[in-house]
Design a protein around this motif. Structure first.
Motif, PDB file in Angstrom:
ATOM      1  N   ARG A   1     -62.622 -31.389 -10.330  1.00  0.00           N
ATOM      2  CA  ARG A   1     -63.657 -31.694 -11.319  1.00  0.00           C
ATOM      3  C   ARG A   1     -64.738 -30.619 -11.347  1.00  0.00           C
ATOM      4  O   ARG A   1     -65.202 -30.231 -12.431  1.00  0.00           O
ATOM      5  CB  ARG A   1     -64.273 -33.059 -10.993  1.00  0.00           C
ATOM      6  N   ALA A   2     -65.143 -30.099 -10.211  1.00  0.00           N
ATOM      7  CA  ALA A   2     -66.197 -29.082 -10.181  1.00  0.00           C
ATOM      8  C   ALA A   2     -65.744 -27.811 -10.890  1.00  0.00           C
ATOM      9  O   ALA A   2     -66.502 -27.190 -11.651  1.00  0.00           O
ATOM     10  CB  ALA A   2     -66.597 -28.786  -8.736  1.00  0.00           C
ATOM     11  N   TYR A   3     -64.495 -27.397 -10.667  1.00  0.00           N
ATOM     12  CA  TYR A   3     -63.990 -26.206 -11.347  1.00  0.00           C
ATOM     13  C   TYR A   3     -63.872 -26.461 -12.845  1.00  0.00           C
ATOM     14  O   TYR A   3     -64.201 -25.593 -13.675  1.00  0.00           O
ATOM     15  CB  TYR A   3     -62.633 -25.812 -10.757  1.00  0.00           C
ATOM     16  N   TYR A   4     -63.429 -27.631 -13.234  1.00  0.00           N
ATOM     17  CA  TYR A   4     -63.339 -27.988 -14.655  1.00  0.00           C
ATOM     18  C   TYR A   4     -64.712 -27.907 -15.321  1.00  0.00           C
ATOM     19  O   TYR A   4     -64.852 -27.366 -16.428  1.00  0.00           O
ATOM     20  CB  TYR A   4     -62.747 -29.390 -14.796  1.00  0.00           C
ATOM     21  N   ASN A   5     -65.726 -28.433 -14.649  1.00  0.00           N
ATOM     22  CA  ASN A   5     -67.082 -28.388 -15.219  1.00  0.00           C
ATOM     23  C   ASN A   5     -67.543 -26.947 -15.407  1.00  0.00           C
ATOM     24  O   ASN A   5     -68.225 -26.622 -16.399  1.00  0.00           O
ATOM     25  CB  ASN A   5     -68.056 -29.140 -14.314  1.00  0.00           C
TER      26      ASN A   5
ATOM     27  N   THR B   1     -57.744 -15.491 -12.719  1.00  0.00           N
ATOM     28  CA  THR B   1     -57.662 -16.246 -11.471  1.00  0.00           C
ATOM     29  C   THR B   1     -58.919 -16.008 -10.658  1.00  0.00           C
ATOM     30  O   THR B   1     -59.354 -14.862 -10.521  1.00  0.00           O
ATOM     31  CB  THR B   1     -56.419 -15.807 -10.656  1.00  0.00           C
ATOM     32  N   CYS B   2     -59.483 -17.083 -10.097  1.00  0.00           N
ATOM     33  CA  CYS B   2     -60.713 -16.976  -9.299  1.00  0.00           C
ATOM     34  C   CYS B   2     -60.466 -17.543  -7.907  1.00  0.00           C
ATOM     35  O   CYS B   2     -59.491 -18.269  -7.664  1.00  0.00           O
ATOM     36  CB  CYS B   2     -61.860 -17.720  -9.979  1.00  0.00           C
ATOM     37  N   LEU B   3     -61.400 -17.204  -6.996  1.00  0.00           N
ATOM     38  CA  LEU B   3     -61.282 -17.657  -5.610  1.00  0.00           C
ATOM     39  C   LEU B   3     -62.577 -18.308  -5.145  1.00  0.00           C
ATOM     40  O   LEU B   3     -63.682 -17.826  -5.452  1.00  0.00           O
ATOM     41  CB  LEU B   3     -60.957 -16.473  -4.680  1.00  0.00           C
ATOM     42  N   ASN B   4     -62.423 -19.408  -4.395  1.00  0.00           N
ATOM     43  CA  ASN B   4     -63.502 -20.025  -3.612  1.00  0.00           C
ATOM     44  C   ASN B   4     -64.763 -20.313  -4.433  1.00  0.00           C
ATOM     45  O   ASN B   4     -65.876 -20.030  -4.007  1.00  0.00           O
ATOM     46  CB  ASN B   4     -63.827 -19.148  -2.405  1.00  0.00           C
ATOM     47  N   GLY B   5     -64.583 -20.880  -5.617  1.00  0.00           N
ATOM     48  CA  GLY B   5     -65.720 -21.321  -6.420  1.00  0.00           C
ATOM     49  C   GLY B   5     -66.370 -20.240  -7.244  1.00  0.00           C
ATOM     50  O   GLY B   5     -67.274 -20.533  -8.039  1.00  0.00           O
TER      51      GLY B   5
ATOM     52  N   TRP C   1     -58.416 -26.734 -14.794  1.00  0.00           N
ATOM     53  CA  TRP C   1     -58.959 -27.600 -13.744  1.00  0.00           C
ATOM     54  C   TRP C   1     -58.217 -27.519 -12.407  1.00  0.00           C
ATOM     55  O   TRP C   1     -58.530 -28.234 -11.469  1.00  0.00           O
ATOM     56  CB  TRP C   1     -58.932 -29.055 -14.202  1.00  0.00           C
ATOM     57  N   THR C   2     -57.244 -26.676 -12.269  1.00  0.00           N
ATOM     58  CA  THR C   2     -56.404 -26.673 -11.070  1.00  0.00           C
ATOM     59  C   THR C   2     -56.996 -25.820  -9.960  1.00  0.00           C
ATOM     60  O   THR C   2     -57.348 -24.652 -10.168  1.00  0.00           O
ATOM     61  CB  THR C   2     -54.997 -26.153 -11.388  1.00  0.00           C
ATOM     62  N   THR C   3     -57.090 -26.398  -8.773  1.00  0.00           N
ATOM     63  CA  THR C   3     -57.468 -25.676  -7.562  1.00  0.00           C
ATOM     64  C   THR C   3     -56.349 -25.840  -6.533  1.00  0.00           C
ATOM     65  O   THR C   3     -55.889 -26.954  -6.282  1.00  0.00           O
ATOM     66  CB  THR C   3     -58.788 -26.197  -6.977  1.00  0.00           C
ATOM     67  N   ILE C   4     -55.927 -24.719  -5.974  1.00  0.00           N
ATOM     68  CA  ILE C   4     -54.870 -24.691  -4.964  1.00  0.00           C
ATOM     69  C   ILE C   4     -55.490 -24.260  -3.641  1.00  0.00           C
ATOM     70  O   ILE C   4     -55.972 -23.129  -3.531  1.00  0.00           O
ATOM     71  CB  ILE C   4     -53.735 -23.737  -5.369  1.00  0.00           C
TER      72      ILE C   4
END
Length: 237
Positions: A111-115, A198-202, A226-229
């Motif tokens: 949710r945080a990445y989606y926002n 592609t991004c890393l760690n917020g 919204w996907t975080t791996i």
């Protein structure tokens, strides 16, 4: 030199050195029991009876108790005080393939990445809706490379981390990013040219295209809408 009834040359004059047969002129063996005598008769020429256990036989040593017909004693046993010779060197232990075990990718709707994606007000942000139900998935990392993307009919095989699985992330390219196994057991991340990066760690700053970026346990890879791996690694016992 003496010759036994079986034709062997023997240094000893009483019993043959090779087969243990009684040589003429030596003292006769003790009389066998009736049952043993019957067995000896059935055995034919060269059969004699063990004086210890009564077993008939033709070899030098009794097959039951090990009695030595040539010397009149028990069968010699190996010297246990002398250690056996070492076996062949097994060599160094086999090293498992990098990434074969221990590493896991935890895939989740974040949710945080989606926002953060919506806050950037991209051209498709108005059509993106965070999924109401998105179960977490755990995918073991095995092999030399792990593709992150969405399968399509044009691909010969689906990516190892397939984000077309419900809920499908519409912001992910067919081959969005790739994890590469390194010889020391670590991993690097490459974005081969995804549409939404592609991004890393917020961070909202995308990683460079077509450059290997080292990643480690605990790192979070952000792709799509919204996907975080999250990468995890089992600790050695």
């Amino acid at each position: 030199m003496a010759i036994c009834p079986n034709g062997h040359t023997s240094q000893a004059a009483d019993y043959c050195d090779e087969c243990g047969e009684l040589i003429g002129g030596a003292a006769p063996a003790p009389a066998p029991s009736p049952g043993a005598a019957a067995g000896a008769a059935a055995g034919g020429s060269g059969t004699r009876t063990c004086p210890d256990c009564g077993e008939p036989g033709t070899d030098r040593f009794c097959e039951i108790c090990g009695y030595d017909f040539a010397t009149g004693g028990g069968k010699p046993t190996p010297d246990r005080s002398v250690p056996p010779p070492p076996g062949p060197d097994p060599g160094p232990p086999e090293r498992p393939l990098p990434g074969a075990t221990g590493w896991t990718a935890v895939v989740a709707a974040d949710r945080a990445y989606y926002n953060a994606v919506i806050a950037e007000e991209g051209p498709d942000s108005s059509t993106l809706a965070f999924p109401p139900y998105a179960p977490e998935r755990r995918i073991p990392l095995a092999g030399q490379q792990i593709r992150i993307g969405r399968r399509s009919s044009a691909q010969p095989s689906p990516p190892e981390i397939d984000l077309r699985e419900p809920p499908e992330d519409p912001g992910v390219s067919h081959v969005h990013a790739v994890l590469l196994a390194k010889p020391d057991g670590s991993w690097t991340l490459v974005d081969p040219g995804s549409r939404n990066r592609t991004c890393l760690n917020g961070s909202t700053e995308p990683i460079p295209l077509n450059e290997e970026v080292p990643v480690s346990a605990g790192d979070r890879i952000h792709v799509g809408a919204w996907t975080t791996i999250t990468l995890t690694r089992d600790e050695a016992p």
